[in-house]
Enzyme design. Sequence first.
Site, PDB file in Angstrom:
ATOM      1  N   CYS A   1       0.869  -1.188   0.000  1.00  0.00           N
ATOM      2  CA  CYS A   1       0.000   0.000   0.000  1.00  0.00           C
ATOM      3  C   CYS A   1       0.900   1.231   0.000  1.00  0.00           C
ATOM      4  CB  CYS A   1      -0.978  -0.030   1.167  1.00  0.00           C
ATOM      5  SG  CYS A   1      -0.228   0.036   2.812  1.00  0.00           S
TER       6      CYS A   1
ATOM      7  N   ASN B   1       2.330   1.556   4.300  1.00  0.00           N
ATOM      8  CA  ASN B   1       2.679   0.298   4.990  1.00  0.00           C
ATOM      9  C   ASN B   1       2.418   0.405   6.494  1.00  0.00           C
ATOM     10  OD1 ASN B   1       5.534  -1.820   5.660  1.00  0.00           O
ATOM     11  ND2 ASN B   1       3.513  -2.468   5.057  1.00  0.00           N
TER      12      ASN B   1
ATOM     13  N   CYS C   1      -1.311   0.801   7.372  1.00  0.00           N
ATOM     14  CA  CYS C   1      -2.742   0.459   7.524  1.00  0.00           C
ATOM     15  C   CYS C   1      -3.120  -0.801   6.736  1.00  0.00           C
ATOM     16  CB  CYS C   1      -3.635   1.625   7.082  1.00  0.00           C
ATOM     17  SG  CYS C   1      -3.386   3.147   8.041  1.00  0.00           S
ATOM     18  N   ARG C   2      -3.312  -0.644   5.414  1.00  0.00           N
ATOM     19  CA  ARG C   2      -3.887  -1.744   4.628  1.00  0.00           C
ATOM     20  C   ARG C   2      -2.951  -2.926   4.448  1.00  0.00           C
ATOM     21  NH1 ARG C   2      -5.362   2.057  -0.253  1.00  0.00           N
ATOM     22  NH2 ARG C   2      -3.450   2.989   0.600  1.00  0.00           N
ATOM     23  N   SER C   3      -1.713  -2.676   3.991  1.00  0.00           N
ATOM     24  CA  SER C   3      -0.854  -3.838   3.704  1.00  0.00           C
ATOM     25  C   SER C   3      -0.418  -4.590   4.968  1.00  0.00           C
ATOM     26  CB  SER C   3       0.336  -3.462   2.809  1.00  0.00           C
ATOM     27  OG  SER C   3       1.156  -2.488   3.391  1.00  0.00           O
TER      28      SER C   3
ATOM     29  N   ASP D   1      -8.300   3.633   1.169  1.00  0.00           N
ATOM     30  CA  ASP D   1      -7.362   4.041   2.207  1.00  0.00           C
ATOM     31  C   ASP D   1      -8.142   4.496   3.447  1.00  0.00           C
ATOM     32  OD1 ASP D   1      -5.421   5.142   3.748  1.00  0.00           O
ATOM     33  OD2 ASP D   1      -4.604   6.452   2.192  1.00  0.00           O
TER      34      ASP D   1
HETATM   35  P1  4NP Z   1      -1.857   2.800   4.055  1.00  0.00           P
HETATM   36  O1  4NP Z   1      -2.487   4.158   4.633  1.00  0.00           O
HETATM   37  O2  4NP Z   1      -1.328   3.140   2.673  1.00  0.00           O
HETATM   38  O3  4NP Z   1      -3.011   1.876   4.008  1.00  0.00           O
HETATM   39  O4  4NP Z   1      -0.768   2.411   5.021  1.00  0.00           O
HETATM   40  C1  4NP Z   1      -1.799   5.365   4.651  1.00  0.00           C
HETATM   41  C2  4NP Z   1      -0.952   5.637   5.695  1.00  0.00           C
HETATM   42  C3  4NP Z   1      -0.266   6.844   5.733  1.00  0.00           C
HETATM   43  C4  4NP Z   1      -0.459   7.760   4.731  1.00  0.00           C
HETATM   44  C5  4NP Z   1      -1.299   7.482   3.683  1.00  0.00           C
HETATM   45  C6  4NP Z   1      -1.964   6.279   3.639  1.00  0.00           C
HETATM   46  N1  4NP Z   1       0.214   9.000   4.797  1.00  0.00           N
HETATM   47  O5  4NP Z   1       0.031   9.810   3.880  1.00  0.00           O
HETATM   48  O6  4NP Z   1       0.970   9.248   5.742  1.00  0.00           O
END
Ligand code: 4NP
Length: 150
Positions: free
Chosen positions: A3, A6, A8-10, A119
């Site tokens: 994702c 790294n 939340c989702r992954s 997201d």
């Molecule tokens: P992820 O979520 O891609 O599912 O881990 C996010 C975590 C942090 C950010 C964006 C998406 N960020 O912009 O910091």
Amino acid sequence: MVCLGNICRSPLAEGILKKKIKDANLNVEVASAGFVSYHQGDPADRRAISTAAQFGVDLSKHKASIFTKKCFDLFDYIYVMDEANLNDVLSISRDKEDHKKVDFIMNELYPGENRIVPDPYYGEAEDFVHVYKMLDIACDAILEKIKREK
Ligand code: 4NP
């Protein structure tokens, strides 16, 4: 599992699939990575950790890492959550073989539909539960695929 952050989702996808692999007594390497350096080394988002814990998945030891070209050599399948992740991964792919390994994770359930896992970072706790449930059924499909290929 790939994702953006790294955190939340992954990590959720990694934790969910690892648990299913373990419960099935299989031996398969599962990992996750993202594309933003400012989260490198961070733990998973506390909302991801608590959502996973509700369903018996432990993300407490996760440390965010960056997707690199080497990941193409280490893994047979590279699952992305959305189009931005797909573009990020493909932007460093080296050849057709790399390219072929990459797909949207939800395509395991809905082949060719390119559905995304949204997201949840700017969302609420319920968005994390929604994402968890999507990833859980996608990982069921991945587990079945792995069993077929064994
Ligand atoms: P992820 O979520 O891609 O599912 O881990 C996010 C975590 C942090 C950010 C964006 C998406 N960020 O912009 O910091």
